[in-house]
Design a protein around this motif. Structure first.
Motif, PDB file in Angstrom:
ATOM      1  N   GLN A   1       0.821  -1.210   0.000  1.00 29.16           N
ATOM      2  CA  GLN A   1       0.000   0.000   0.000  1.00 29.16           C
ATOM      3  C   GLN A   1       0.857   1.263   0.000  1.00 29.16           C
ATOM      4  OE1 GLN A   1      -2.621   0.516   3.375  1.00 29.16           O
ATOM      5  NE2 GLN A   1      -4.008   1.831   2.233  1.00 29.16           N
TER       6      GLN A   1
ATOM      7  N   SER B   1      -8.164  -4.096  -3.754  1.00 27.17           N
ATOM      8  CA  SER B   1      -8.953  -4.829  -2.764  1.00 27.17           C
ATOM      9  C   SER B   1      -8.372  -6.213  -2.523  1.00 27.17           C
ATOM     10  CB  SER B   1     -10.398  -4.977  -3.234  1.00 27.17           C
ATOM     11  OG  SER B   1     -10.988  -3.716  -3.464  1.00 27.17           O
ATOM     12  N   ASN B   2      -8.488  -6.668  -1.280  1.00 23.47           N
ATOM     13  CA  ASN B   2      -8.123  -8.034  -0.911  1.00 23.47           C
ATOM     14  C   ASN B   2      -9.288  -8.688  -0.196  1.00 23.47           C
ATOM     15  OD1 ASN B   2      -5.549  -7.997  -1.958  1.00 23.47           O
ATOM     16  ND2 ASN B   2      -4.540  -7.576  -0.010  1.00 23.47           N
TER      17      ASN B   2
ATOM     18  N   ASP C   1     -10.405 -11.465   2.427  1.00 25.62           N
ATOM     19  CA  ASP C   1      -9.821 -12.206   3.548  1.00 25.62           C
ATOM     20  C   ASP C   1     -10.811 -13.266   4.030  1.00 25.62           C
ATOM     21  OD1 ASP C   1      -7.532 -10.402   3.687  1.00 25.62           O
ATOM     22  OD2 ASP C   1      -8.956  -8.940   4.482  1.00 25.62           O
TER      23      ASP C   1
ATOM     24  N   SER D   1     -14.388 -11.361   4.442  1.00 23.77           N
ATOM     25  CA  SER D   1     -14.441  -9.899   4.474  1.00 23.77           C
ATOM     26  C   SER D   1     -13.569  -9.354   3.353  1.00 23.77           C
ATOM     27  CB  SER D   1     -13.957  -9.354   5.827  1.00 23.77           C
ATOM     28  OG  SER D   1     -12.602  -9.705   6.043  1.00 23.77           O
TER      29      SER D   1
ATOM     30  N   THR E   1     -11.129  -5.946   2.228  1.00 25.30           N
ATOM     31  CA  THR E   1     -10.461  -4.709   2.628  1.00 25.30           C
ATOM     32  C   THR E   1     -10.057  -3.939   1.377  1.00 25.30           C
ATOM     33  OG1 THR E   1      -9.577  -5.763   4.619  1.00 25.30           O
ATOM     34  CG2 THR E   1      -8.583  -3.677   3.945  1.00 25.30           C
TER      35      THR E   1
ATOM     36  N   TYR F   1      -7.752  -1.007   0.064  1.00 25.92           N
ATOM     37  CA  TYR F   1      -6.562  -0.254   0.448  1.00 25.92           C
ATOM     38  C   TYR F   1      -6.445   0.969  -0.464  1.00 25.92           C
ATOM     39  CZ  TYR F   1      -5.274  -4.524   2.934  1.00 25.92           C
ATOM     40  OH  TYR F   1      -5.258  -5.612   3.786  1.00 25.92           O
TER      41      TYR F   1
ATOM     42  N   LYS G   1      -9.414   8.521   4.990  1.00 25.38           N
ATOM     43  CA  LYS G   1      -9.117   7.144   5.386  1.00 25.38           C
ATOM     44  C   LYS G   1      -8.360   6.411   4.275  1.00 25.38           C
ATOM     45  CE  LYS G   1     -12.320   4.539   6.972  1.00 25.38           C
ATOM     46  NZ  LYS G   1     -13.626   3.847   7.114  1.00 25.38           N
TER      47      LYS G   1
ATOM     48  N   LEU H   1      -8.012   2.812   4.697  1.00 32.52           N
ATOM     49  CA  LEU H   1      -8.481   1.430   4.786  1.00 32.52           C
ATOM     50  C   LEU H   1      -9.996   1.406   4.936  1.00 32.52           C
ATOM     51  CD1 LEU H   1      -5.970  -0.397   7.175  1.00 32.52           C
ATOM     52  CD2 LEU H   1      -6.200  -0.711   4.714  1.00 32.52           C
ATOM     53  N   PHE H   2     -10.647   0.543   4.152  1.00 32.65           N
ATOM     54  CA  PHE H   2     -12.098   0.375   4.235  1.00 32.65           C
ATOM     55  C   PHE H   2     -12.388  -1.118   4.307  1.00 32.65           C
ATOM     56  CE2 PHE H   2     -11.155   4.269   2.034  1.00 32.65           C
ATOM     57  CZ  PHE H   2     -12.107   5.178   2.469  1.00 32.65           C
ATOM     58  N   LYS H   3     -13.130  -1.540   5.322  1.00 30.97           N
ATOM     59  CA  LYS H   3     -13.447  -2.959   5.484  1.00 30.97           C
ATOM     60  C   LYS H   3     -14.926  -3.201   5.232  1.00 30.97           C
ATOM     61  CE  LYS H   3      -9.724  -4.449   8.535  1.00 30.97           C
ATOM     62  NZ  LYS H   3      -9.241  -5.463   7.592  1.00 30.97           N
TER      63      LYS H   3
ATOM     64  N   ASN I   1     -18.142  -6.330   5.096  1.00 30.84           N
ATOM     65  CA  ASN I   1     -18.553  -7.683   5.437  1.00 30.84           C
ATOM     66  C   ASN I   1     -19.137  -8.379   4.201  1.00 30.84           C
ATOM     67  OD1 ASN I   1     -21.252  -6.822   5.127  1.00 30.84           O
ATOM     68  ND2 ASN I   1     -21.344  -6.197   7.281  1.00 30.84           N
TER      69      ASN I   1
END
Length: 297
Positions: free
Chosen positions: A118, A239-240, A242, A253, A255, A257, A282, A284-286, A288
């Motif tokens: 990142q 995006s990743n 997880d 989920s 994330t 970046y 921001k 980082l954005f998470k 669900n």
């Protein structure tokens, strides 16, 4: 491990371009009339060779884009096949096979050192964009700040890979001018961001009403509110997904970046995560599982 002769050659060659590039970099900064393509070209070559040295040390099979099957197998599965013979070692040492593409070198670096992705991705994106024109043709409309970003990347990468025992600790020595530039890079960046925000505030006075962007968000692009004019703007990133094992089974989920930011209304542009942070955005954005489904629907 790859033939140490190749690692040594890549390490040495990268260091030579590194030293020449930084020397030309300082001259072009001190004397405004000096063109900076030579500095940019040498630093770009140095960075590319650092990446290839990293591959030679960590995952030797991927230094080359194509290999004879026998050599490929010996490098891929050293426990299962005999060692490379002297002829094969010489061919590798002389770089007789097709070289890995720059894009792949960068992607492999991200997999080797995911915690750096990142932070460095905006720099590698620009490096990937400018490298060919700097080395093989002419640089179009780049600014001196672009040269500073490449110089910062080269010094940062040399320090990081030396600390991780990829590059030789006896090479890639920085002098007083190098360290002064490197230590003041963040301070100068803070000033640039302040000026960019001030300029955006002046531009925002011409914005008569807040604007909204009507488009779908993607794995690489998200909408956000501009911190200056409150209009919709874009954050670029990646995006990743997880997957975590829980008592109830698995939990998925996503994330996002963030890398960089741009507002079309007030013209605020932010280059990397540090600049995003300075502007209060921001990085980082998470999400669900339900939010992921909405994103891809």
């Amino acid at each position: 491990m790859m033939n140490t002769g190749l690692i040594e050659k890549l390490d040495s060659a990268s260091n030579q371009y590194f030293e020449i590039g930084l020397e030309q970099f300082h001259v072009s900064r001190e004397l405004e009339y000096i063109k900076f393509q030579a500095a940019l070209g040498n630093l770009c070559i140095s960075i590319e060779l650092m990446l290839k040295c990293c591959l030679a040390k960590k995952c030797p099979r991927f230094v080359f884009s194509s290999l004879p099957l026998e050599i490929d197998l010996k490098l891929s599965y050293p426990e299962e096949f005999p060692k490379l013979n002297s002829m094969q070692l010489r061919l590798i040492d002389d770089f007789e096979f097709g070289s890995q593409s720059l894009n792949n070198c960068i992607e492999i670096f991200y997999h080797l050192f995911p915690n750096e992705k990142q932070k460095l991705k905006p720099y590698f994106n620009f490096f990937n964009e400018v490298r060919n024109s700097a080395v093989h043709s002419i640089i179009p409309n780049y600014q001196r700040i672009d040269l500073e970003r490449i110089a910062f990347l080269s010094i940062y990468l040399s320090k990081y890979l030396t600390d991780n025992k990829v590059l030789s600790k006896f090479r890639f020595k920085t002098n007083e001018r190098d360290e002064k530039f490197y230590s003041k890079y963040d301070e100068n960046r803070n000033e640039r961001v302040k000026k960019a925000i001030e300029s955006a505030k002046l531009n925002s006075k011409k914005v008569t009403k807040e604007s909204w962007i009507l488009c779908d968000e993607t794995w690489f692009l998200r909408k956000t509110s501009c911190p200056v004019c409150n209009c919709d703007a874009f954050i670029e990133g990646y995006s990743n997904i997880d997957c975590e094992t829980t008592v109830d089974g698995g939990e998925v989920s996503l994330t996002f970046y963030a890398e960089s930011f741009k507002c079309e209304e007030c013209k605020l542009e932010l280059f990397d995560t540090t600049e995003l942070s300075l502007a209060g955005i921001k990085s980082l954005f998470k999400f669900n599982l339900l939010e992921i489904r909405l994103l891809i629907s």
